[in-house]
Write an enzyme that holds these catalytic residues in place. Sequence first.
Site, PDB file in Angstrom:
ATOM      1  N   SER A  98       7.991 -14.397  -3.272  1.00 19.61           N
ATOM      2  CA  SER A  98       7.112 -15.228  -2.447  1.00 19.61           C
ATOM      3  C   SER A  98       6.027 -14.391  -1.771  1.00 19.61           C
ATOM      4  CB  SER A  98       7.907 -15.965  -1.360  1.00 19.61           C
ATOM      5  OG  SER A  98       9.104 -16.493  -1.877  1.00 19.61           O
ATOM      6  N   LYS A 138      11.451 -19.948  -3.832  1.00 23.24           N
ATOM      7  CA  LYS A 138      10.556 -20.908  -4.488  1.00 23.24           C
ATOM      8  C   LYS A 138      10.076 -21.976  -3.493  1.00 23.24           C
ATOM      9  CE  LYS A 138      10.384 -19.173  -8.645  1.00 23.24           C
ATOM     10  NZ  LYS A 138       9.197 -18.351  -8.999  1.00 23.24           N
ATOM     11  N   ASN A 163       0.856  -1.192   0.000  1.00 26.69           N
ATOM     12  CA  ASN A 163       0.000   0.000   0.000  1.00 26.69           C
ATOM     13  C   ASN A 163       0.892   1.243   0.000  1.00 26.69           C
ATOM     14  OD1 ASN A 163       0.715   0.489   2.800  1.00 26.69           O
ATOM     15  ND2 ASN A 163      -0.549  -1.317   3.197  1.00 26.69           N
TER      16      ASN A 163
HETATM   17  P1  NAD Z   1       9.593 -12.866 -17.278  1.00 27.46           P
HETATM   18  O1  NAD Z   1      10.742 -11.917 -17.347  1.00 27.46           O
HETATM   19  O2  NAD Z   1       8.704 -12.970 -18.463  1.00 27.46           O
HETATM   20  O3  NAD Z   1       8.642 -12.565 -16.038  1.00 27.46           O
HETATM   21  C1  NAD Z   1       9.031 -12.009 -14.827  1.00 27.46           C
HETATM   22  C2  NAD Z   1       8.219 -10.741 -14.663  1.00 27.46           C
HETATM   23  O4  NAD Z   1       8.285 -10.287 -13.330  1.00 27.46           O
HETATM   24  C3  NAD Z   1       8.705  -9.596 -15.548  1.00 27.46           C
HETATM   25  O5  NAD Z   1       7.637  -9.150 -16.371  1.00 27.46           O
HETATM   26  C4  NAD Z   1       9.084  -8.513 -14.532  1.00 27.46           C
HETATM   27  O6  NAD Z   1       8.807  -7.235 -15.027  1.00 27.46           O
HETATM   28  C5  NAD Z   1       8.168  -8.887 -13.375  1.00 27.46           C
HETATM   29  N1  NAD Z   1       8.552  -8.333 -12.070  1.00 27.46           N
HETATM   30  C6  NAD Z   1       9.747  -8.374 -11.445  1.00 27.46           C
HETATM   31  N2  NAD Z   1       9.668  -7.766 -10.251  1.00 27.46           N
HETATM   32  C7  NAD Z   1       8.383  -7.334 -10.110  1.00 27.46           C
HETATM   33  C8  NAD Z   1       7.680  -6.626  -9.095  1.00 27.46           C
HETATM   34  N3  NAD Z   1       8.289  -6.224  -7.973  1.00 27.46           N
HETATM   35  N4  NAD Z   1       6.371  -6.345  -9.283  1.00 27.46           N
HETATM   36  C9  NAD Z   1       5.738  -6.733 -10.411  1.00 27.46           C
HETATM   37  N5  NAD Z   1       6.353  -7.409 -11.413  1.00 27.46           N
HETATM   38  C10 NAD Z   1       7.663  -7.696 -11.252  1.00 27.46           C
HETATM   39  O7  NAD Z   1      10.246 -14.266 -16.904  1.00 27.46           O
HETATM   40  P2  NAD Z   1       9.629 -15.719 -16.636  1.00 27.46           P
HETATM   41  O8  NAD Z   1      10.830 -16.609 -16.621  1.00 27.46           O
HETATM   42  O9  NAD Z   1       8.532 -16.028 -17.553  1.00 27.46           O
HETATM   43  O10 NAD Z   1       9.096 -15.623 -15.151  1.00 27.46           O
HETATM   44  C11 NAD Z   1       7.751 -15.839 -14.762  1.00 27.46           C
HETATM   45  C12 NAD Z   1       7.690 -16.821 -13.606  1.00 27.46           C
HETATM   46  O11 NAD Z   1       8.095 -18.103 -14.088  1.00 27.46           O
HETATM   47  C13 NAD Z   1       8.602 -16.478 -12.439  1.00 27.46           C
HETATM   48  O12 NAD Z   1       7.962 -16.798 -11.225  1.00 27.46           O
HETATM   49  C14 NAD Z   1       9.768 -17.433 -12.673  1.00 27.46           C
HETATM   50  O13 NAD Z   1      10.483 -17.708 -11.479  1.00 27.46           O
HETATM   51  C15 NAD Z   1       9.017 -18.644 -13.168  1.00 27.46           C
HETATM   52  N6  NAD Z   1       9.850 -19.690 -13.809  1.00 27.46           N
HETATM   53  C16 NAD Z   1      10.626 -19.398 -14.878  1.00 27.46           C
HETATM   54  C17 NAD Z   1      11.412 -20.396 -15.462  1.00 27.46           C
HETATM   55  C18 NAD Z   1      12.288 -20.104 -16.668  1.00 27.46           C
HETATM   56  O14 NAD Z   1      13.138 -20.901 -17.026  1.00 27.46           O
HETATM   57  N7  NAD Z   1      12.096 -18.993 -17.339  1.00 27.46           N
HETATM   58  C19 NAD Z   1      11.386 -21.703 -14.950  1.00 27.46           C
HETATM   59  C20 NAD Z   1      10.555 -21.979 -13.848  1.00 27.46           C
HETATM   60  C21 NAD Z   1       9.799 -20.964 -13.282  1.00 27.46           C
END
Ligand code: NAD
Length: 290
Positions: free
Chosen positions: A147, A194, A78
């Site tokens: 988280s 995670k 907030n």
């Molecule tokens: P991504 O870069 O597309 O997405 C991450 C997003 O988080 C970005 O758009 C970024 O702007 C946003 N972000 C960061 N800090 C923020 C905040 N404080 N408030 C709001 N938005 C915020 O990358 P991704 O890899 O698609 O990640 C999406 C999810 O998938 C994450 O939770 C990531 O840990 C998870 N994930 C990714 C992989 C992989 O290999 N890419 C594997 C397993 C899990």
Amino acid sequence: RGKRAFIAGVADDNGYGWAIAKSLAAAGAEILVGTWVPALNIFESSLRRGKFDESRVLPDGSLMEITKVYPLDAVFDNPEDVPEEIKTNKRYAGSSNWTVQEAAECVKNDFGSIDILVHSLANGPEVVKPLLETSRKGYLAAISASSYSYVSLLKHFLPIINPGKLPRGSSISLTYIASERIIPGYGGGMSSAKAALESDTRVLAFEAGRRKGIRVNTISAGPLRSRAAKAIGFIDMMIDYSSANAPLEKELSADEVGNTAAFLASPLASAITGGVIYVDNGLNAMGVGV
Ligand code: NAD
């Protein structure tokens, strides 16, 4: 009417959030997204200029419509939480109502309710550092952005998520197997974040389920060359490792994660909650490399 989804963590067309938006749109959902404030201008102008049009194409040939893009910084709950240096930062000063509580209020004022809440965001400023070299500040920042951001989103959106007899409302986040197995290179407390997210998925499934019949699941996704993953620095190696060792040798596509999210949000998954669902070509099941 169709369902309405709010997807937090979409800022380009390369990540899991975008793919989830597409799969939900293809299944008939209305799409709202929450975009990190510092990435908002470039995302909105790229959308307007048609830069994502090729990736907006749905299986029936139509283009995915994003009904509204909300600015969001999920690290702040907030306005009272926002420190002066962020308030006056020029990347933030042009936007308003981007704390979690305000974003939920704006969605409520605009649309009244949603059916699907997706958390597809993570951030760990020290992710390239081994855990043994991670500072307290870096560790807590990873937990806060990756988280607690989910606890806060669900808490603030829960009042506007539609319940229903056949549980209509549901929520999904994205996790990674580094929570439960050693993945050297996924540092800075991100593995810890995670693990917290997966544990919270179980507790939140109980609380949101008992309160409103809302389901809560997390998808443990395999490696994808997203913007966030490229910043960690080992994504190409992880993709190669997966192709070499997973039961299915193909590269994982973001759409496969998107489709699983659409399934989990649908009545087909009406008894699935509190789960960690692997979408990783089966890599999690391997005990040794081959
Ligand atoms: P991504 O870069 O597309 O997405 C991450 C997003 O988080 C970005 O758009 C970024 O702007 C946003 N972000 C960061 N800090 C923020 C905040 N404080 N408030 C709001 N938005 C915020 O990358 P991704 O890899 O698609 O990640 C999406 C999810 O998938 C994450 O939770 C990531 O840990 C998870 N994930 C990714 C992989 C992989 O290999 N890419 C594997 C397993 C899990």
